[in-house]
Design a protein around this motif. Structure first.
Motif, PDB file in Angstrom:
ATOM      1  N   THR A  84       0.985  -1.192   0.010  1.00 46.63           N
ATOM      2  CA  THR A  84       0.253  -0.062   0.091  1.00 46.63           C
ATOM      3  C   THR A  84       0.896   1.188   0.130  1.00 46.63           C
ATOM      4  O   THR A  84       1.935   1.350   0.650  1.00 46.63           O
ATOM      5  CB  THR A  84      -1.032  -0.052   1.225  1.00 46.63           C
ATOM      6  N   ILE A  85       0.582   2.155  -0.865  1.00 44.97           N
ATOM      7  CA  ILE A  85       1.243   3.361  -1.121  1.00 44.97           C
ATOM      8  C   ILE A  85       0.308   4.583  -0.829  1.00 44.97           C
ATOM      9  O   ILE A  85      -0.696   4.689  -1.375  1.00 44.97           O
ATOM     10  CB  ILE A  85       1.818   3.544  -2.310  1.00 44.97           C
ATOM     11  N   GLU A 141      -2.545  -1.297  -3.585  1.00 42.88           N
ATOM     12  CA  GLU A 141      -3.454  -0.012  -3.380  1.00 42.88           C
ATOM     13  C   GLU A 141      -2.577   1.325  -3.474  1.00 42.88           C
ATOM     14  O   GLU A 141      -1.646   1.109  -2.677  1.00 42.88           O
ATOM     15  CB  GLU A 141      -4.273  -0.217  -2.068  1.00 42.88           C
ATOM     16  N   VAL A 142      -3.034   2.144  -4.021  1.00 41.92           N
ATOM     17  CA  VAL A 142      -2.430   3.621  -4.120  1.00 41.92           C
ATOM     18  C   VAL A 142      -3.587   4.254  -3.446  1.00 41.92           C
ATOM     19  O   VAL A 142      -4.701   4.693  -4.062  1.00 41.92           O
ATOM     20  CB  VAL A 142      -1.891   4.083  -5.330  1.00 41.92           C
ATOM     21  N   ILE A 143      -3.201   5.011  -2.213  1.00 38.04           N
ATOM     22  CA  ILE A 143      -4.187   6.040  -1.738  1.00 38.04           C
ATOM     23  C   ILE A 143      -3.441   7.396  -2.118  1.00 38.04           C
ATOM     24  O   ILE A 143      -2.401   7.765  -1.951  1.00 38.04           O
ATOM     25  CB  ILE A 143      -4.180   5.864  -0.084  1.00 38.04           C
ATOM     26  N   LEU A 170      -7.290   2.045  -6.580  1.00 39.40           N
ATOM     27  CA  LEU A 170      -6.949   3.402  -6.508  1.00 39.40           C
ATOM     28  C   LEU A 170      -7.868   4.109  -5.523  1.00 39.40           C
ATOM     29  O   LEU A 170      -9.242   4.171  -5.730  1.00 39.40           O
ATOM     30  CB  LEU A 170      -6.901   4.180  -7.874  1.00 39.40           C
ATOM     31  N   SER A 171      -7.424   4.658  -4.180  1.00 40.25           N
ATOM     32  CA  SER A 171      -8.344   5.269  -3.315  1.00 40.25           C
ATOM     33  C   SER A 171      -8.086   6.646  -3.091  1.00 40.25           C
ATOM     34  O   SER A 171      -7.000   7.222  -3.431  1.00 40.25           O
ATOM     35  CB  SER A 171      -8.255   4.594  -2.184  1.00 40.25           C
ATOM     36  N   ILE A 172      -8.992   7.382  -2.344  1.00 42.85           N
ATOM     37  CA  ILE A 172      -8.847   8.796  -1.956  1.00 42.85           C
ATOM     38  C   ILE A 172      -9.232   8.969  -0.664  1.00 42.85           C
ATOM     39  O   ILE A 172     -10.257   8.314  -0.167  1.00 42.85           O
ATOM     40  CB  ILE A 172      -9.671   9.890  -3.130  1.00 42.85           C
TER      41      ILE A 172
END
Length: 204
Positions: A84-85, A141-143, A170-172
């Motif tokens: 996770t980044i 996952e990239v936050i 891809l999350s925000i």
């Protein structure tokens, strides 16, 4: 009219301190007079610490955080979730997210956001190195944890387009952060909840 001090050396020191962000000449004068009252050894230690930092500080080869070595302590920590980044604008944002104690993955520091008005384009940021990490590492996952400003939203969308070909979530962060606010100024509870309640980024 700029105040003239009785010493040119004092004037020069005030000028240098006032170059710091958020430091006006009155505050600069207080800082200089404080240093003037200190022992010579203490002032020398202060000067050496700043010079040593400038000459010897590194940027992490992986995430671009500040480090004393090629890898920052976060990237080098095997207990962190390397899948996770969390993408942030600057180093202050790394500190802000870390203070929440709600995120246990890795980071990627862009070094700013896309801002055509300021002459900052995608090539000026660490976006391509983010894409390479997604290509080469087992990232699930990239936050996107950028400030809720027009520039932050533009950068989010650009990253969304760049990562679209890859099989990565891809999350925000949830918009508990008021629109227009900088991430580093959010309180820890609000920021922590925003990370925990993150939602899928749909590119809208």
């Amino acid at each position: 009219m700029i105040q003239q001090y009785p010493s040119q050396l004092l004037e020069k020191a005030v000028q240098e301190f006032s170059k710091l962000p958020g430091i006006g000449r009155k505050t600069a004068l207080r800082l200089v007079l404080y240093q003037l009252r200190q022992d010579a050894e203490d002032v020398q230690a202060f000067v050496e610490a700043i010079a040593k930092m400038k000459l010897e500080v590194h940027y992490c080869q992986r995430c671009h955080n500040i480090s004393d070595s090629d890898l920052c302590p976060i990237c080098a920590d095997p207990r962190r979730d390397a899948s996770t980044i969390c993408v942030v604008e600057n180093i202050q944002d790394v500190l802000a997210v870390e203070n929440t104690q709600q995120f246990h993955g890795l980071y990627h520091v862009l070094g700013g956001v896309i801002s055509p008005m300021d002459g900052i384009g995608p090539a000026d940021l660490e976006i391509e190195s983010l894409v390479k990490r997604v290509e080469q590492e087992d990232i699930q996952e990239v936050i996107l944890a950028l400030s809720s400003t027009m520039e932050g939203d533009t950068t989010n969308f650009y990253i969304y387009r760049k990562l679209a070909p890859y099989n990565v979530k891809l999350s925000i962060i949830a918009r508990g952060i008021p629109v227009g606010d900088e991430l580093e100024y959010a309180d820890e509870v609000t920021l922590g909840r925003s990370i925990m309640n993150r939602t899928p980024f749909e590119g809208k």
